[in-house]
Design a protein around this motif. Structure first.
Motif, PDB file in Angstrom:
ATOM      1  N   PRO A 171       0.713  -1.370   0.063  1.00 63.34           N
ATOM      2  CA  PRO A 171       0.134  -0.001   0.186  1.00 63.34           C
ATOM      3  C   PRO A 171       0.679   1.316   0.062  1.00 63.34           C
ATOM      4  O   PRO A 171       0.472   2.358  -0.249  1.00 63.34           O
ATOM      5  CB  PRO A 171      -0.846   0.002   1.458  1.00 63.34           C
ATOM      6  CG  PRO A 171      -0.894  -1.638   1.714  1.00 63.34           C
ATOM      7  CD  PRO A 171       0.436  -2.242   0.975  1.00 63.34           C
ATOM      8  N   LEU A 172       2.157   1.265   0.238  1.00 63.91           N
ATOM      9  CA  LEU A 172       2.875   2.263   0.307  1.00 63.91           C
ATOM     10  C   LEU A 172       3.654   2.736  -0.995  1.00 63.91           C
ATOM     11  O   LEU A 172       4.505   3.652  -1.266  1.00 63.91           O
ATOM     12  CB  LEU A 172       4.093   2.174   1.196  1.00 63.91           C
ATOM     13  CG  LEU A 172       3.652   1.725   2.562  1.00 63.91           C
ATOM     14  CD1 LEU A 172       4.869   1.580   3.603  1.00 63.91           C
ATOM     15  CD2 LEU A 172       2.660   2.700   3.508  1.00 63.91           C
ATOM     16  N   LYS A 173       3.366   1.944  -1.977  1.00 62.11           N
ATOM     17  CA  LYS A 173       3.820   2.292  -3.278  1.00 62.11           C
ATOM     18  C   LYS A 173       3.631   3.921  -3.644  1.00 62.11           C
ATOM     19  O   LYS A 173       2.382   4.077  -3.557  1.00 62.11           O
ATOM     20  CB  LYS A 173       3.351   1.387  -4.289  1.00 62.11           C
ATOM     21  CG  LYS A 173       4.031   1.402  -5.807  1.00 62.11           C
ATOM     22  CD  LYS A 173       3.634   0.421  -6.715  1.00 62.11           C
ATOM     23  CE  LYS A 173       4.096   0.114  -7.800  1.00 62.11           C
ATOM     24  NZ  LYS A 173       3.896  -0.684  -8.825  1.00 62.11           N
ATOM     25  N   GLY A 174       4.425   4.518  -4.363  1.00 61.26           N
ATOM     26  CA  GLY A 174       4.428   5.906  -4.752  1.00 61.26           C
ATOM     27  C   GLY A 174       4.874   6.741  -3.978  1.00 61.26           C
ATOM     28  O   GLY A 174       4.944   7.980  -3.966  1.00 61.26           O
ATOM     29  N   ARG A 175       5.242   6.229  -2.467  1.00 58.23           N
ATOM     30  CA  ARG A 175       5.650   6.860  -1.354  1.00 58.23           C
ATOM     31  C   ARG A 175       7.119   6.895  -1.038  1.00 58.23           C
ATOM     32  O   ARG A 175       7.696   5.702  -1.441  1.00 58.23           O
ATOM     33  CB  ARG A 175       4.736   6.981  -0.020  1.00 58.23           C
ATOM     34  CG  ARG A 175       3.525   7.255  -0.272  1.00 58.23           C
ATOM     35  CD  ARG A 175       2.652   6.823   1.257  1.00 58.23           C
ATOM     36  NE  ARG A 175       1.228   7.142   0.950  1.00 58.23           N
ATOM     37  CZ  ARG A 175       0.851   8.424   1.592  1.00 58.23           C
ATOM     38  NH1 ARG A 175       1.889   9.332   2.104  1.00 58.23           N
ATOM     39  NH2 ARG A 175      -0.344   8.873   1.350  1.00 58.23           N
ATOM     40  N   LYS A 176       7.586   7.819  -0.258  1.00 56.08           N
ATOM     41  CA  LYS A 176       9.126   7.652   0.037  1.00 56.08           C
ATOM     42  C   LYS A 176       9.120   6.988   1.405  1.00 56.08           C
ATOM     43  O   LYS A 176       8.325   7.580   2.276  1.00 56.08           O
ATOM     44  CB  LYS A 176       9.783   9.003   0.273  1.00 56.08           C
ATOM     45  CG  LYS A 176      11.280   9.058   0.241  1.00 56.08           C
ATOM     46  CD  LYS A 176      12.036  10.152   0.409  1.00 56.08           C
ATOM     47  CE  LYS A 176      13.648  10.300   0.480  1.00 56.08           C
ATOM     48  NZ  LYS A 176      14.234   9.517  -0.373  1.00 56.08           N
ATOM     49  N   VAL A 177       9.765   5.698   1.526  1.00 53.04           N
ATOM     50  CA  VAL A 177       9.567   5.197   3.072  1.00 53.04           C
ATOM     51  C   VAL A 177      11.126   4.665   3.472  1.00 53.04           C
ATOM     52  O   VAL A 177      11.924   4.490   2.538  1.00 53.04           O
ATOM     53  CB  VAL A 177       8.765   3.836   2.636  1.00 53.04           C
ATOM     54  CG1 VAL A 177       8.698   2.960   3.866  1.00 53.04           C
ATOM     55  CG2 VAL A 177       7.414   3.784   1.917  1.00 53.04           C
ATOM     56  N   LYS A 178      11.020   4.840   4.848  1.00 51.94           N
ATOM     57  CA  LYS A 178      12.387   4.635   5.413  1.00 51.94           C
ATOM     58  C   LYS A 178      12.245   3.645   6.654  1.00 51.94           C
ATOM     59  O   LYS A 178      11.228   4.128   7.557  1.00 51.94           O
ATOM     60  CB  LYS A 178      13.094   5.962   5.981  1.00 51.94           C
ATOM     61  CG  LYS A 178      14.532   5.583   6.287  1.00 51.94           C
ATOM     62  CD  LYS A 178      15.411   7.098   6.487  1.00 51.94           C
ATOM     63  CE  LYS A 178      16.701   6.746   6.533  1.00 51.94           C
ATOM     64  NZ  LYS A 178      17.548   8.157   6.704  1.00 51.94           N
ATOM     65  N   VAL A 179      12.658   2.494   6.769  1.00 55.85           N
ATOM     66  CA  VAL A 179      12.428   1.730   8.030  1.00 55.85           C
ATOM     67  C   VAL A 179      13.605   1.785   9.012  1.00 55.85           C
ATOM     68  O   VAL A 179      14.682   1.986   8.632  1.00 55.85           O
ATOM     69  CB  VAL A 179      12.143   0.310   7.193  1.00 55.85           C
ATOM     70  CG1 VAL A 179      11.124   0.146   6.552  1.00 55.85           C
ATOM     71  CG2 VAL A 179      13.378  -0.092   6.882  1.00 55.85           C
ATOM     72  N   PHE A 180      13.171   1.872  10.309  1.00 57.27           N
ATOM     73  CA  PHE A 180      14.335   1.786  11.356  1.00 57.27           C
ATOM     74  C   PHE A 180      14.093   0.655  12.086  1.00 57.27           C
ATOM     75  O   PHE A 180      13.269   0.541  13.225  1.00 57.27           O
ATOM     76  CB  PHE A 180      13.930   3.035  12.059  1.00 57.27           C
ATOM     77  CG  PHE A 180      14.149   4.194  11.380  1.00 57.27           C
ATOM     78  CD1 PHE A 180      15.251   4.853  11.544  1.00 57.27           C
ATOM     79  CD2 PHE A 180      12.927   4.932  10.756  1.00 57.27           C
ATOM     80  CE1 PHE A 180      15.393   5.940  10.804  1.00 57.27           C
ATOM     81  CE2 PHE A 180      13.248   6.130  10.097  1.00 57.27           C
ATOM     82  CZ  PHE A 180      14.414   6.683  10.132  1.00 57.27           C
ATOM     83  N   PRO A 181      14.842  -0.366  11.704  1.00 52.11           N
ATOM     84  CA  PRO A 181      14.778  -1.780  12.519  1.00 52.11           C
ATOM     85  C   PRO A 181      15.504  -1.548  14.126  1.00 52.11           C
ATOM     86  O   PRO A 181      16.567  -0.659  14.214  1.00 52.11           O
ATOM     87  CB  PRO A 181      15.644  -2.503  11.889  1.00 52.11           C
ATOM     88  CG  PRO A 181      16.590  -1.749  10.987  1.00 52.11           C
ATOM     89  CD  PRO A 181      15.901  -0.516  10.741  1.00 52.11           C
TER      90      PRO A 181
END
Length: 238
Positions: A171-181
Motif C-alpha cells: 500500500p505504500l507504493k508511490g511514497r518515500k519510505v524509510k524503515v528503522f529496525p
C-alpha cells in the motif's frame, strides 16, 4: 395528489449518525505512562497531555475494561483488521470466545497506522499530509511517540518483528519510505529488514530505504538490550 417535484426529488428520511466502530480513549495505561514524568530520569514526561491526546486521536487508541491500551490495526480504507491488547491479538481472543462462529474468519494484518495514509480528500491540509514520507518502526508504542516528536513523517509500525513482510509494504507504493529496525549484537534484525526492503525495491519498485543509524550509533550495551529508535533518542538526549 403526487407532485412532480416529489418524484424527481423524493424526501428520504435523514439517516441516523453511525457510531464509530473504534472509540478513542485517553486514559489507558500507555497514555498515562507517556504523560507521567515520574519514571523518567529528568522528571519530564515523554509527551505532554495535549500531544498524547492528539496521538490517541490519530491512531485511534482504545482501552480494555482493565485499562490496557488497545492498539487497533486499521488499513488505508479505514477497515479494522485486528488489534493488539497487551501481548494478545484481539482476533485470537475473539476466536477463543466464539470458536464455532469465527472458525472461518481469516485475519489479514496490515501496518499499524496505515489508515493515516488513506485516500486523500480535497482539502489543502489533507493533501499536505498525503505527501509526507513514511517511517516504519517495530513497536506501535514507538510509532505513537515518534509521531509527535517528528510530525513531518507518517509513523507506522509492524507491531512485531516476525510480522514484517514485503506484502505489508504494497500500500505504500508511490511514497518515500524509510524503515528503522531495532538493533542487536549480530545485526540480524537490520539484515532481515534490509533484505525485505531490497525485495520491495525490485518487485514493487518501492522508494524504500533501511536505516543503519542505530547500528552505527548504539553502544554494545544498548545493542545487547535490543533498543529501538525511541530508546536511543531518550537515552542519548542528555
Amino acid at each position: 395528489m403526487t407532485k412532480l417535484k416529489d418524484i424527481l426529488s423524493p424526501a428520504f428520511p435523514t439517516p441516523r449518525p453511525r457510531k464509530p466502530l473504534v472509540t478513542v480513549e485517553y486514559d489507558s495505561d500507555f497514555c498515562l505512562w507517556v504523560t507521567d514524568g515520574s519514571h523518567q530520569p529528568d522528571g519530564k514526561p515523554i509527551l505532554t497531555e495535549a500531544q498524547m491526546h492528539h496521538a490517541a486521536e490519530q491512531y485511534r487508541l482504545g482501552k480494555s475494561k482493565s485499562g490496557k491500551t488497545i492498539f487497533w490495526m486499521i488499513d488505508e480504507c479505514g477497515i479494522v483488521r485486528d488489534g493488539l491488547l497487551g501481548d494478545a491479538w484481539v482476533s485470537a481472543l475473539l476466536k477463543a470466545r466464539e470458536p464455532e462462529l469465527l472458525k472461518y474468519w481469516r485475519v489479514q494484518h496490515c501496518l499499524f497506522g496505515l489508515h493515516l495514509i488513506g485516500p486523500a480528500k480535497s482539502t489543502e491540509s489533507t493533501e499536505r499530509v498525503s505527501l509526507k514520507a513514511v517511517a516504519i518502526v517495530e513497536s506501535q508504542r514507538s510509532a505513537v511517540i515518534l509521531s509527535e516528536i517528528f510530525p513531518e513523517n507518517i509513523w507506522l509500525a509492524t507491531m512485531s518483528n516476525s510480522c514484517f513482510s514485503i506484502d505489508l509494504l504494497i500500500p505504500l507504493k508511490g511514497r518515500k519510505v524509510k524503515v528503522f529496525p531495532s538493533t542487536d549484537e549480530t545485526m540480524a534484525n537490520y539484515c532481515c529488514w534490509n533484505d525485505i526492503c531490497d525485495l520491495a525495491r525490485r518487485n514493487y519498485r518501492l522508494d524504500i530505504e533501511c536505516s543503519a543509524y542505530l547500528e552505527g550509533q548504539a553502544t554494545p550495551a544498548q545493542k545487547q538490550r535490543h533498543i529501538d529508535l525511541v530508546d536511543f533518542l531518550f537515552e542519548n538526549s542528555a
